[in-house]
Scaffold this motif. Structure first.
Motif, PDB file in Angstrom:
ATOM      1  N   VAL A   1       0.323   2.042  -0.406  1.00 28.98           N
ATOM      2  CA  VAL A   1       0.837   1.789  -1.748  1.00 28.98           C
ATOM      3  C   VAL A   1       0.352   2.920  -2.637  1.00 28.98           C
ATOM      4  O   VAL A   1      -0.847   3.215  -2.699  1.00 28.98           O
ATOM      5  N   LEU A   2       1.291   3.567  -3.320  1.00 34.27           N
ATOM      6  CA  LEU A   2       0.932   4.675  -4.204  1.00 34.27           C
ATOM      7  C   LEU A   2       0.210   4.162  -5.445  1.00 34.27           C
ATOM      8  O   LEU A   2       0.556   3.112  -5.988  1.00 34.27           O
ATOM      9  N   ALA A   3      -0.790   4.925  -5.874  1.00 35.06           N
ATOM     10  CA  ALA A   3      -1.559   4.564  -7.063  1.00 35.06           C
ATOM     11  C   ALA A   3      -1.737   5.807  -7.936  1.00 35.06           C
ATOM     12  O   ALA A   3      -1.721   6.935  -7.433  1.00 35.06           O
ATOM     13  N   ASP A   4      -1.920   5.570  -9.238  1.00 37.84           N
ATOM     14  CA  ASP A   4      -2.160   6.694 -10.143  1.00 37.84           C
ATOM     15  C   ASP A   4      -3.637   7.090 -10.087  1.00 37.84           C
ATOM     16  O   ASP A   4      -4.412   6.549  -9.297  1.00 37.84           O
ATOM     17  N   ASP A   5      -4.037   8.022 -10.941  1.00 34.59           N
ATOM     18  CA  ASP A   5      -5.407   8.531 -10.947  1.00 34.59           C
ATOM     19  C   ASP A   5      -6.449   7.445 -11.221  1.00 34.59           C
ATOM     20  O   ASP A   5      -7.602   7.564 -10.817  1.00 34.59           O
ATOM     21  N   LYS A   6      -6.045   6.402 -11.920  1.00 37.84           N
ATOM     22  CA  LYS A   6      -6.971   5.322 -12.271  1.00 37.84           C
ATOM     23  C   LYS A   6      -6.989   4.210 -11.224  1.00 37.84           C
ATOM     24  O   LYS A   6      -7.685   3.215 -11.385  1.00 37.84           O
ATOM     25  N   GLY A   7      -6.193   4.363 -10.164  1.00 33.25           N
ATOM     26  CA  GLY A   7      -6.161   3.365  -9.109  1.00 33.25           C
ATOM     27  C   GLY A   7      -5.127   2.275  -9.320  1.00 33.25           C
ATOM     28  O   GLY A   7      -5.036   1.337  -8.528  1.00 33.25           O
ATOM     29  N   LYS A   8      -4.346   2.389 -10.392  1.00 34.44           N
ATOM     30  CA  LYS A   8      -3.324   1.384 -10.671  1.00 34.44           C
ATOM     31  C   LYS A   8      -2.091   1.684  -9.826  1.00 34.44           C
ATOM     32  O   LYS A   8      -1.645   2.830  -9.725  1.00 34.44           O
ATOM     33  N   ARG A   9      -1.530   0.617  -9.201  1.00 33.90           N
ATOM     34  CA  ARG A   9      -0.351   0.795  -8.360  1.00 33.90           C
ATOM     35  C   ARG A   9       0.827   1.317  -9.174  1.00 33.90           C
ATOM     36  O   ARG A   9       1.042   0.912 -10.311  1.00 33.90           O
ATOM     37  N   ILE A  10       1.592   2.203  -8.561  1.00 35.78           N
ATOM     38  CA  ILE A  10       2.796   2.744  -9.185  1.00 35.78           C
ATOM     39  C   ILE A  10       3.965   1.877  -8.738  1.00 35.78           C
ATOM     40  O   ILE A  10       4.150   1.626  -7.546  1.00 35.78           O
ATOM     41  N   LEU A  11       4.747   1.417  -9.721  1.00 34.83           N
ATOM     42  CA  LEU A  11       5.859   0.522  -9.429  1.00 34.83           C
ATOM     43  C   LEU A  11       7.192   1.231  -9.632  1.00 34.83           C
ATOM     44  O   LEU A  11       7.317   2.141 -10.453  1.00 34.83           O
ATOM     45  N   ASP A  12       8.219   0.772  -8.899  1.00 31.13           N
ATOM     46  CA  ASP A  12       9.558   1.314  -9.103  1.00 31.13           C
ATOM     47  C   ASP A  12      10.226   0.574 -10.265  1.00 31.13           C
ATOM     48  O   ASP A  12       9.611  -0.267 -10.911  1.00 31.13           O
TER      49      ASP A  12
END
Length: 159
Positions: free
Chosen positions: A61-72
């Protein structure tokens, strides 16, 4: 008028078995007379290659720099497939090499290896030997071969 073909054209005995090809060995492994021992590589079918790719792939699961999941756009997490290229390559070497047989229990015992995926590193300890066998196996399997561009073909024709 369209020609009608018989399905027997697709029933090829030679396609039922994986072809084995012999390639030059490396100077590390010589027989008692000093001759370099050749390798035998099995041309694995695409079904086996895909099975191995799947085995060494993980969905992440892709995440941003802060560890938050990236959603479509629909709010579902974006999933990226990652392949462990090193372990996949090693397993392709193990599966494709007929001689030497890296699955051989005696050979594994000699090298003190318990993980079949580590055998290429044990047997082909020298970097140049490992690079050579990896390259030869991938070449026989038809992996990593890129079609030459039109410009490359023209330059080859000129030379």
């Amino acid at each position: 008028m369209a020609q009608i073909y018989d399905l027997k054209y697709f029933m090829r005995e030679e396609l039922k078995e994986d072809e084995v090809v012999e390639v030059e060995g490396v100077s590390t492994f010589k027989d008692n007379n000093g001759n370099i021992i050749p390798f035998k590589i099995k041309r694995l079918g695409i079904d086996k290659i895909n099975e191995l790719r799947k085995k060494y792939s993980i969905n992440k699961v892709l995440a941003d720099d802060k560890g938050k999941r990236i959603l479509d756009k629909s709010g579902k997490p974006i999933i990226e497939k990652e392949i462990d290229d090193t372990r996949l390559t090693n397993r392709m070497i193990v599966e494709a090499l007929v001689f030497p047989d890296l699955k051989d229990k005696e050979l594994m015992k000699f090298y003190g290896c318990f993980d079949i995926d580590d055998m290429p590193f044990k047997v082909f300890k020298r970097s140049k030997d490992y690079q050579y066998i990896a390259s030869e196996v991938l070449k026989v399997l038809g992996i990593g071969e890129e079609e030459p561009s039109d410009d490359e073909l023209i330059n080859q024709a000129k030379n």
